[in-house]
Scaffold this motif. Sequence first.
Motif, PDB file in Angstrom:
ATOM      1  N   ALA A 135     -41.104  61.364  59.664  1.00 51.18           N
ATOM      2  CA  ALA A 135     -40.280  62.271  60.252  1.00 51.18           C
ATOM      3  C   ALA A 135     -38.806  61.904  59.935  1.00 51.18           C
ATOM      4  N   TYR A 136     -38.591  60.462  60.197  1.00 50.16           N
ATOM      5  CA  TYR A 136     -37.053  59.918  59.680  1.00 50.16           C
ATOM      6  C   TYR A 136     -36.851  60.289  58.347  1.00 50.16           C
ATOM      7  N   ALA A 137     -37.761  60.013  57.475  1.00 50.97           N
ATOM      8  CA  ALA A 137     -37.461  60.184  55.857  1.00 50.97           C
ATOM      9  C   ALA A 137     -37.398  61.657  55.668  1.00 50.97           C
ATOM     10  N   GLU A 138     -37.959  62.497  56.426  1.00 51.45           N
ATOM     11  CA  GLU A 138     -37.722  63.909  55.998  1.00 51.45           C
ATOM     12  C   GLU A 138     -36.366  64.396  56.712  1.00 51.45           C
ATOM     13  N   ALA A 139     -36.008  63.851  57.764  1.00 49.82           N
ATOM     14  CA  ALA A 139     -34.578  64.228  58.270  1.00 49.82           C
ATOM     15  C   ALA A 139     -33.457  63.816  57.483  1.00 49.82           C
ATOM     16  N   VAL A 140     -33.686  62.769  56.933  1.00 50.18           N
ATOM     17  CA  VAL A 140     -32.736  62.160  55.793  1.00 50.18           C
ATOM     18  C   VAL A 140     -32.546  63.059  54.462  1.00 50.18           C
ATOM     19  N   LYS A 141     -33.712  63.584  54.051  1.00 48.13           N
ATOM     20  CA  LYS A 141     -33.914  64.285  53.084  1.00 48.13           C
ATOM     21  C   LYS A 141     -33.358  65.810  53.139  1.00 48.13           C
ATOM     22  N   ALA A 142     -33.298  66.349  54.503  1.00 47.08           N
ATOM     23  CA  ALA A 142     -32.935  67.486  54.802  1.00 47.08           C
ATOM     24  C   ALA A 142     -31.332  67.588  54.888  1.00 47.08           C
ATOM     25  N   VAL A 143     -30.983  66.529  55.438  1.00 44.44           N
ATOM     26  CA  VAL A 143     -29.400  66.420  55.156  1.00 44.44           C
ATOM     27  C   VAL A 143     -28.744  65.995  53.874  1.00 44.44           C
ATOM     28  N   LEU A 196     -27.553  60.614  50.497  1.00 44.29           N
ATOM     29  CA  LEU A 196     -26.750  60.572  51.511  1.00 44.29           C
ATOM     30  C   LEU A 196     -25.697  59.652  51.916  1.00 44.29           C
ATOM     31  N   GLY A 197     -26.111  58.432  51.239  1.00 45.41           N
ATOM     32  CA  GLY A 197     -25.269  57.346  51.535  1.00 45.41           C
ATOM     33  C   GLY A 197     -23.946  57.537  50.605  1.00 45.41           C
ATOM     34  N   LYS A 198     -23.885  57.963  49.367  1.00 44.61           N
ATOM     35  CA  LYS A 198     -23.027  58.563  48.657  1.00 44.61           C
ATOM     36  C   LYS A 198     -22.203  59.636  49.095  1.00 44.61           C
ATOM     37  N   VAL A 199     -22.815  60.640  49.702  1.00 45.03           N
ATOM     38  CA  VAL A 199     -22.103  61.686  50.518  1.00 45.03           C
ATOM     39  C   VAL A 199     -21.262  61.126  51.591  1.00 45.03           C
ATOM     40  N   ARG A 200     -21.804  60.088  52.284  1.00 42.63           N
ATOM     41  CA  ARG A 200     -20.886  59.547  53.536  1.00 42.63           C
ATOM     42  C   ARG A 200     -19.865  58.800  52.932  1.00 42.63           C
ATOM     43  N   THR A 228     -24.784  56.876  61.342  1.00 42.92           N
ATOM     44  CA  THR A 228     -25.874  56.782  62.240  1.00 42.92           C
ATOM     45  C   THR A 228     -27.404  56.986  61.653  1.00 42.92           C
ATOM     46  N   LEU A 229     -27.314  58.074  60.985  1.00 39.13           N
ATOM     47  CA  LEU A 229     -28.619  58.561  60.300  1.00 39.13           C
ATOM     48  C   LEU A 229     -28.999  57.698  59.342  1.00 39.13           C
ATOM     49  N   TRP A 230     -27.944  57.359  58.338  1.00 39.65           N
ATOM     50  CA  TRP A 230     -28.438  56.512  57.176  1.00 39.65           C
ATOM     51  C   TRP A 230     -28.661  55.107  57.483  1.00 39.65           C
ATOM     52  N   ASP A 231     -27.921  54.363  58.405  1.00 41.00           N
ATOM     53  CA  ASP A 231     -28.190  53.052  58.691  1.00 41.00           C
ATOM     54  C   ASP A 231     -29.249  52.884  59.627  1.00 41.00           C
TER      55      ASP A 231
END
Length: 301
Positions: free
Chosen positions: A193-201, A218-222, A255-258
């Motif tokens: 669930a967590y991995a798919e949430a990261v991929k969705a963003v 996501l880390g590079k976008v952030r 928050t999501l990435w870390d």
Amino acid sequence: MTDTWNDPWAEPATPPPPPAPPPRWAPLSRRATGFGPETTLYEAVPDHLRPALRSWVRDQWRANQAALEELQWRMRRRFDDDDMDYLDGEDLLDVIDGILRWWPHDQLDDTQRHWTNPNQVLPGPRTQLSEALTGGGSIWRINADGQGLEHRVDDTVTAATAATVTAASVEAGGHLGAAWTAAYGRHPDPDKAYAEAVKAVEAAACPVVLPNSGTATLGKVRDHLRDASAKWELVIPGKDGTPGSATPVVTLMTTLWDGQRSRHAGTPTSRRQLQEEAEAVVHLAALLVQWLHSDVLRRKP
């Protein structure tokens, strides 16, 4: 006329979502004393709901023996008629979940007609099950696509997430839908669930923020939004009435990435995700995907 061939191994077609359940009823004794419907939700199968669920399963078994045989090898378990007298708890819920997933959907839909009034559609098996689960106070309900059970979540939250899944890109919506199922389905998988949430963003953010990068995460976008904040703004205004900064998006992404402790292994802080973490980030991801899809975050002119 072109002949058509139905692939028996193809994924079932997605049916329309089940109709909304009727308003909750309260016994006279509760109404007379000023109380509304009972609000307790039951995780397992309570005594008062067990006969109705067993009866529902028995009806589906008798209606389609071929589908029952398929369900048996998919579940790696053989069922006999006598099992109906003992099927309970997790086994009973698993069987119901399997029927919703693998039975021909036209057999579960509201397609029956009243014999004296052809214009009256009688409730089909899916509606009957939905009414039993809701009326009986089960924490389980039929999911939005009608193909399984999921934990009951506030209807407004569920509808908002479903709308985001539909409106987002195919990739982002697919990952967000998978995250929801992994968090709230019959067999929760917090790591997935967590991995798919990261991929969705990531699927929603990378084309917007770093469209020319072949290695965006996501880390590079952030990091880009944080370091190049002067180039970005929100449609939500700040105190001075002008478009706000991208800081809230950076904070949510951080928050999501870390928080994904299951991304790697072998470090002092790596571990499996907790169920409450998975549920929280699914809703966090839904907010970010909706913002990114709706241009809440945008480049400054």
